[in-house]
Write a protein that holds these residues in place. Structure first.
Motif, PDB file in Angstrom:
ATOM      1  N   HIS A   3      41.749  50.937  45.117  1.00 27.16           N
ATOM      2  CA  HIS A   3      40.662  51.723  44.552  1.00 27.16           C
ATOM      3  C   HIS A   3      41.133  53.146  44.311  1.00 27.16           C
ATOM      4  O   HIS A   3      42.191  53.554  44.738  1.00 27.16           O
ATOM      5  CB  HIS A   3      39.443  51.705  45.483  1.00 27.16           C
ATOM      6  N   GLY A   4      40.295  53.887  43.657  1.00 28.02           N
ATOM      7  CA  GLY A   4      40.614  55.253  43.316  1.00 28.02           C
ATOM      8  C   GLY A   4      40.462  55.409  41.815  1.00 28.02           C
ATOM      9  O   GLY A   4      40.406  54.429  41.076  1.00 28.02           O
ATOM     10  N   ALA A   5      40.389  56.637  41.393  1.00 25.81           N
ATOM     11  CA  ALA A   5      40.217  56.893  39.963  1.00 25.81           C
ATOM     12  C   ALA A   5      41.143  58.029  39.574  1.00 25.81           C
ATOM     13  O   ALA A   5      41.297  58.996  40.314  1.00 25.81           O
ATOM     14  CB  ALA A   5      38.768  57.253  39.666  1.00 25.81           C
ATOM     15  N   ALA A   6      41.776  57.884  38.415  1.00 26.89           N
ATOM     16  CA  ALA A   6      42.682  58.907  37.908  1.00 26.89           C
ATOM     17  C   ALA A   6      42.875  58.686  36.417  1.00 26.89           C
ATOM     18  O   ALA A   6      42.670  57.580  35.913  1.00 26.89           O
ATOM     19  CB  ALA A   6      44.024  58.825  38.628  1.00 26.89           C
ATOM     20  N   LYS A   7      43.276  59.730  35.747  1.00 30.31           N
ATOM     21  CA  LYS A   7      43.622  59.571  34.337  1.00 30.31           C
ATOM     22  C   LYS A   7      44.851  58.678  34.242  1.00 30.31           C
ATOM     23  O   LYS A   7      45.811  58.828  35.006  1.00 30.31           O
ATOM     24  CB  LYS A   7      43.896  60.925  33.691  1.00 30.31           C
ATOM     25  N   PHE A   8      44.813  57.750  33.314  1.00 37.12           N
ATOM     26  CA  PHE A   8      45.876  56.748  33.174  1.00 37.12           C
ATOM     27  C   PHE A   8      47.254  57.386  33.084  1.00 37.12           C
ATOM     28  O   PHE A   8      48.189  56.990  33.784  1.00 37.12           O
ATOM     29  CB  PHE A   8      45.601  55.871  31.944  1.00 37.12           C
ATOM     30  N   LEU A   9      47.414  58.369  32.241  1.00 38.71           N
ATOM     31  CA  LEU A   9      48.733  58.971  32.025  1.00 38.71           C
ATOM     32  C   LEU A   9      49.158  59.890  33.162  1.00 38.71           C
ATOM     33  O   LEU A   9      50.334  60.247  33.253  1.00 38.71           O
ATOM     34  CB  LEU A   9      48.759  59.733  30.702  1.00 38.71           C
ATOM     35  N   GLU A  10      48.241  60.248  34.025  1.00 39.01           N
ATOM     36  CA  GLU A  10      48.583  61.111  35.158  1.00 39.01           C
ATOM     37  C   GLU A  10      48.866  60.323  36.430  1.00 39.01           C
ATOM     38  O   GLU A  10      49.371  60.869  37.403  1.00 39.01           O
ATOM     39  CB  GLU A  10      47.463  62.128  35.398  1.00 39.01           C
ATOM     40  N   ALA A  11      48.532  59.052  36.443  1.00 36.35           N
ATOM     41  CA  ALA A  11      48.792  58.198  37.603  1.00 36.35           C
ATOM     42  C   ALA A  11      50.172  57.569  37.463  1.00 36.35           C
ATOM     43  O   ALA A  11      50.636  57.316  36.347  1.00 36.35           O
ATOM     44  CB  ALA A  11      47.727  57.107  37.698  1.00 36.35           C
ATOM     45  N   PRO A  12      50.838  57.309  38.572  1.00 33.08           N
ATOM     46  CA  PRO A  12      52.148  56.660  38.487  1.00 33.08           C
ATOM     47  C   PRO A  12      52.029  55.258  37.872  1.00 33.08           C
ATOM     48  O   PRO A  12      51.084  54.511  38.186  1.00 33.08           O
ATOM     49  CB  PRO A  12      52.601  56.555  39.944  1.00 33.08           C
ATOM     50  N   LEU A  13      52.952  54.908  37.020  1.00 34.07           N
ATOM     51  CA  LEU A  13      52.961  53.579  36.403  1.00 34.07           C
ATOM     52  C   LEU A  13      53.000  52.494  37.484  1.00 34.07           C
ATOM     53  O   LEU A  13      52.382  51.434  37.327  1.00 34.07           O
ATOM     54  CB  LEU A  13      54.147  53.426  35.448  1.00 34.07           C
ATOM     55  N   GLU A  14      53.690  52.753  38.574  1.00 37.37           N
ATOM     56  CA  GLU A  14      53.802  51.757  39.646  1.00 37.37           C
ATOM     57  C   GLU A  14      52.431  51.370  40.198  1.00 37.37           C
ATOM     58  O   GLU A  14      52.215  50.236  40.596  1.00 37.37           O
ATOM     59  CB  GLU A  14      54.710  52.267  40.769  1.00 37.37           C
ATOM     60  N   ARG A  15      51.474  52.284  40.205  1.00 40.18           N
ATOM     61  CA  ARG A  15      50.118  51.954  40.668  1.00 40.18           C
ATOM     62  C   ARG A  15      49.489  50.898  39.766  1.00 40.18           C
ATOM     63  O   ARG A  15      48.914  49.917  40.245  1.00 40.18           O
ATOM     64  CB  ARG A  15      49.242  53.203  40.701  1.00 40.18           C
ATOM     65  N   ALA A  16      49.626  51.070  38.457  1.00 39.98           N
ATOM     66  CA  ALA A  16      49.076  50.096  37.508  1.00 39.98           C
ATOM     67  C   ALA A  16      49.780  48.751  37.649  1.00 39.98           C
ATOM     68  O   ALA A  16      49.137  47.697  37.624  1.00 39.98           O
ATOM     69  CB  ALA A  16      49.191  50.616  36.080  1.00 39.98           C
ATOM     70  N   LEU A  17      51.084  48.775  37.809  1.00 39.71           N
ATOM     71  CA  LEU A  17      51.835  47.528  37.960  1.00 39.71           C
ATOM     72  C   LEU A  17      51.470  46.822  39.267  1.00 39.71           C
ATOM     73  O   LEU A  17      51.385  45.596  39.311  1.00 39.71           O
ATOM     74  CB  LEU A  17      53.335  47.802  37.881  1.00 39.71           C
ATOM     75  N   HIS A  18      51.237  47.598  40.327  1.00 38.56           N
ATOM     76  CA  HIS A  18      50.800  47.016  41.599  1.00 38.56           C
ATOM     77  C   HIS A  18      49.451  46.308  41.423  1.00 38.56           C
ATOM     78  O   HIS A  18      49.261  45.177  41.898  1.00 38.56           O
ATOM     79  CB  HIS A  18      50.691  48.101  42.677  1.00 38.56           C
TER      80      HIS A  18
END
Length: 183
Positions: A3-18
């Motif tokens: 969980h958590g919220a962040a702008k897509f381009l400001e979050a690490p890509l690894e978070r999205a891949l996880h």
């Protein structure tokens, strides 16, 4: 973090891949691994816990919403495909739940008026398993889902399955199921 919220381009890509591995790859692996012995036995049940987030995209949560949508669609397809093998499959399209994961990422969640108890959701899911491809706990959540899903999901999944079977020359079997808005 799940969980958590962040702008897509400001979050690490690894978070999205996880999130993709956790919510796409893991249910695929589990459904396949558990589905084979269930099919051989001629009975079983698979519950995939998804989220209301999977009903639409949302800023600051794009990846989470996308992977939750994947879970819903996966469960609906498996519901239809595995029914003749005696396997009940269902997606639980849950709203925000009082989980350590959610509460650990924001203080604001505790004041959300529609926060659900995970134990209540689990009991409801087991009570609804075998009744249709998805279940939406909570009247508030069902009222939101009605805006995005006006058609009963079992009928829609049957028609999509029928079209796929016809296009690929495969057998089609109609599967009965309850409307997602029934309690």
């Amino acid at each position: 973090a799940v969980h958590g919220a962040a702008k897509f381009l400001e979050a690490p890509l690894e978070r999205a891949l996880h999130l993709m591995r956790l919510n796409c790859e893991s249910p695929l692996r589990l459904a396949h691994r558990l589905g084979v012995p269930m099919s051989e036995r001629g009975r079983g049940g698979i519950v995939i816990v998804s989220s209301m987030a999977g009903l639409a995209g949302a800023a600051y949560n794009s990846t989470y919403n996308a992977v939750k949508s994947f879970e819903i669609i996966l469960a609906e397809g498996l519901w239809h495909e595995l029914a003749p093998d005696g396997i009940d499959v269902m997606s639980v399209v849950a709203g925000a739940m009082r989980t350590p994961s959610l509460l650990g990422t924001t203080n604001a969640a505790e004041t959300y008026p529609h926060l659900m108890d995970p134990a209540d959701v689990a009991r409801g899911a087991l009570a609804h398993l075998g009744q249709g491809p998805c279940w939406i706990p909570g009247e508030w959540n069902r009222s939101i889902a009605r805006m995005t899903w006006p058609a009963p999901r079992p009928k829609l999944v049957n028609r999509m399955s029928e079209a796929t079977a016809q296009i690929h020359g495969l057998e089609f079997v109609e599967v009965e199921g309850a409307d997602q808005f029934e309690g």
